[in-house]
Design an enzyme around this catalytic site. Structure first.
Site, PDB file in Angstrom:
ATOM      1  N   ARG A  15     -32.479   0.176 -64.023  1.00  0.00           N
ATOM      2  CA  ARG A  15     -32.395  -0.390 -62.667  1.00  0.00           C
ATOM      3  C   ARG A  15     -33.740  -0.978 -62.251  1.00  0.00           C
ATOM      4  O   ARG A  15     -33.808  -2.029 -61.634  1.00  0.00           O
ATOM      5  CB  ARG A  15     -31.957   0.694 -61.669  1.00  0.00           C
ATOM      6  CG  ARG A  15     -31.691   0.144 -60.277  1.00  0.00           C
ATOM      7  CD  ARG A  15     -31.104   1.185 -59.357  1.00  0.00           C
ATOM      8  NE  ARG A  15     -32.095   2.143 -58.904  1.00  0.00           N
ATOM      9  CZ  ARG A  15     -31.821   3.209 -58.155  1.00  0.00           C
ATOM     10  NH1 ARG A  15     -30.580   3.455 -57.786  1.00  0.00           N
ATOM     11  NH2 ARG A  15     -32.772   4.028 -57.759  1.00  0.00           N
ATOM     12  N   ARG A  48     -39.476  12.042 -58.518  1.00  0.00           N
ATOM     13  CA  ARG A  48     -38.262  12.071 -57.681  1.00  0.00           C
ATOM     14  C   ARG A  48     -37.240  13.065 -58.227  1.00  0.00           C
ATOM     15  O   ARG A  48     -36.549  13.732 -57.461  1.00  0.00           O
ATOM     16  CB  ARG A  48     -37.655  10.662 -57.587  1.00  0.00           C
ATOM     17  CG  ARG A  48     -38.493   9.738 -56.693  1.00  0.00           C
ATOM     18  CD  ARG A  48     -38.255   8.279 -57.002  1.00  0.00           C
ATOM     19  NE  ARG A  48     -36.893   7.864 -56.745  1.00  0.00           N
ATOM     20  CZ  ARG A  48     -36.291   6.864 -57.386  1.00  0.00           C
ATOM     21  NH1 ARG A  48     -36.919   6.201 -58.335  1.00  0.00           N
ATOM     22  NH2 ARG A  48     -35.070   6.531 -57.065  1.00  0.00           N
ATOM     23  N   ARG A  56     -37.229  -2.420 -58.127  1.00  0.00           N
ATOM     24  CA  ARG A  56     -37.560  -1.393 -57.132  1.00  0.00           C
ATOM     25  C   ARG A  56     -38.831  -0.677 -57.545  1.00  0.00           C
ATOM     26  O   ARG A  56     -38.929  -0.172 -58.662  1.00  0.00           O
ATOM     27  CB  ARG A  56     -36.394  -0.404 -57.027  1.00  0.00           C
ATOM     28  CG  ARG A  56     -35.810  -0.367 -55.630  1.00  0.00           C
ATOM     29  CD  ARG A  56     -34.661   0.579 -55.563  1.00  0.00           C
ATOM     30  NE  ARG A  56     -35.101   1.952 -55.368  1.00  0.00           N
ATOM     31  CZ  ARG A  56     -34.294   2.925 -54.972  1.00  0.00           C
ATOM     32  NH1 ARG A  56     -33.024   2.663 -54.732  1.00  0.00           N
ATOM     33  NH2 ARG A  56     -34.746   4.147 -54.805  1.00  0.00           N
TER      34      ARG A  56
HETATM   35  P1  AMP Z   1     -32.907   6.363 -52.284  1.00  0.00           P
HETATM   36  O1  AMP Z   1     -32.708   4.897 -52.154  1.00  0.00           O
HETATM   37  O2  AMP Z   1     -31.839   7.168 -51.604  1.00  0.00           O
HETATM   38  O3  AMP Z   1     -33.113   6.801 -53.723  1.00  0.00           O
HETATM   39  O4  AMP Z   1     -34.271   6.713 -51.521  1.00  0.00           O
HETATM   40  C1  AMP Z   1     -35.520   6.181 -51.924  1.00  0.00           C
HETATM   41  C2  AMP Z   1     -36.650   6.972 -51.286  1.00  0.00           C
HETATM   42  O5  AMP Z   1     -36.553   6.923 -49.859  1.00  0.00           O
HETATM   43  C3  AMP Z   1     -36.682   8.464 -51.621  1.00  0.00           C
HETATM   44  O6  AMP Z   1     -37.332   8.736 -52.854  1.00  0.00           O
HETATM   45  C4  AMP Z   1     -37.441   9.029 -50.424  1.00  0.00           C
HETATM   46  O7  AMP Z   1     -38.832   8.783 -50.540  1.00  0.00           O
HETATM   47  C5  AMP Z   1     -36.923   8.172 -49.272  1.00  0.00           C
HETATM   48  N1  AMP Z   1     -35.722   8.776 -48.632  1.00  0.00           N
HETATM   49  C6  AMP Z   1     -34.449   8.267 -48.629  1.00  0.00           C
HETATM   50  N2  AMP Z   1     -33.605   9.077 -47.972  1.00  0.00           N
HETATM   51  C7  AMP Z   1     -34.355  10.138 -47.549  1.00  0.00           C
HETATM   52  C8  AMP Z   1     -34.067  11.345 -46.833  1.00  0.00           C
HETATM   53  N3  AMP Z   1     -32.813  11.632 -46.426  1.00  0.00           N
HETATM   54  N4  AMP Z   1     -35.097  12.191 -46.572  1.00  0.00           N
HETATM   55  C9  AMP Z   1     -36.340  11.922 -46.992  1.00  0.00           C
HETATM   56  N5  AMP Z   1     -36.690  10.822 -47.682  1.00  0.00           N
HETATM   57  C10 AMP Z   1     -35.715   9.939 -47.967  1.00  0.00           C
END
Ligand code: AMP
Length: 190
Positions: A129, A146, A135
Site C-alpha cells: 500500500r 503501528r 502514505r
Molecule cells: P489509520 O488510517 O486508521 O491506519 O490511522 C492512521 C494513524 O492515525 C494512526 O496510526 C494514528 O496515528 C492515527 N489515528 C487514527 N485513528 C486514531 C484513533 N482512533 N486514536 C488515535 N490515533 C488515531
C-alpha cells in the site's frame, strides 16, 4: 441505527470492507485516520498536532480523538441506516467514550466486527500500500511501531467487546468476497 465498529490491525482490510458496506447498506462512514489526514492536508492546528503522532506511528491522545468523533457523528443525517466506525476506538478509554456518546443520543454499537489477519500478511499488505498510495506512515519502520501499538493498546478491545457481548470474529485472509459475505451475515443478523 445499526452502528458497527469495524476492527483490526493496520492492513487488516477495514477500509476495503467499509467501502463495500457503504455501497450495500448505505451506511455512513467515520474513518478517524481519513479525518486526521484531511486535517493535515488542510494545514489546521489539529492536523499539525496529528502529523507528529502519525509519523511516529503513535496514537493521537484520547481526549482529542473523542471530541472529533462526536462532532463527525453528529454531522450524519437521519438518512443513514447506520454508521461504520473505522479506526475508532483504538483504546479502552475511546471505547468507553464511544459508548457514552452514543447512549446520550439513545444509540449504541450493535456489533464489533474483528478482521483477523496474521502479522506477516499485514506487513506485506502495508508495504505494498505504501508503494501504491505513498502514505507516509506505510514504511517498514513505522509499520512495525503501528503493529506494536495495535498489540499493546488496541487489541485489548477484543476482550472488552466480548464483555459487551457484541464481538464477532472473521478470518480476514483469502477471498475478498468470502470475507465480505461473512461481514454481511453479521450485519443481516442485527
Ligand atoms: P489509520 O488510517 O486508521 O491506519 O490511522 C492512521 C494513524 O492515525 C494512526 O496510526 C494514528 O496515528 C492515527 N489515528 C487514527 N485513528 C486514531 C484513533 N482512533 N486514536 C488515535 N490515533 C488515531
Amino acid at each position: 441505527m445499526k452502528n458497527v465498529v469495524i476492527f483490526g490491525a493496520p492492513g487488516s482490510g477495514k477500509g476495503t470492507q467499509s467501502d463495500k458496506m457503504i455501497e450495500k447498506y448505505g451506511f455512513g462512514h467515520i474513518s478517524t485516520g481519513d479525518v486526521l489526514r484531511s486535517e493535515i492536508k488542510n494545514g489546521t492546528e489539529l492536523g499539525k498536532t496529528a502529523k507528529d503522532f502519525i509519523d511516529k506511528g503513535q496514537l493521537i491522545p484520547d481526549e482529542l480523538m473523542i471530541d472529533i468523533l462526536a462532532s463527525v457523528y453528529d454531522g450524519f443525517g437521519k438518512e443513514h441506516k447506520g454508521v461504520i466506525f473505522d479506526g475508532f476506538p483504538r483504546t479502552i478509554p475511546q471505547a468507553e467514550a464511544l459508548k457514552k456518546m452514543l447512549s446520550k443520543r439513545g444509540h449504541r454499537v450493535a456489533a464489533m466486527i474483528e478482521l483477523d489477519v496474521p502479522e506477516d500478511e499485514l506487513m506485506k499488505r502495508l508495504l505494498l500500500r505504501g508503494q501504491q498510495s505513498g502514505r507516509s506512515d506505510d514504511n517498514e519502520e513505522t509499520i512495525k511501531k503501528r503493529l506494536n501499538v495495535y498489540h499493546n493498546q488496541t487489541s485489548p478491545l477484543i476482550e472488552w467487546y466480548k464483555g459487551e457481548g457484541i464481538h464477532h470474529h472473521i478470518a480476514g485472509m483469502g477471498e475478498l468476497e468470502r470475507i465480505f459475505g461473512d461481514v454481511c451475515k453479521v450485519i443481516d443478523s442485527l
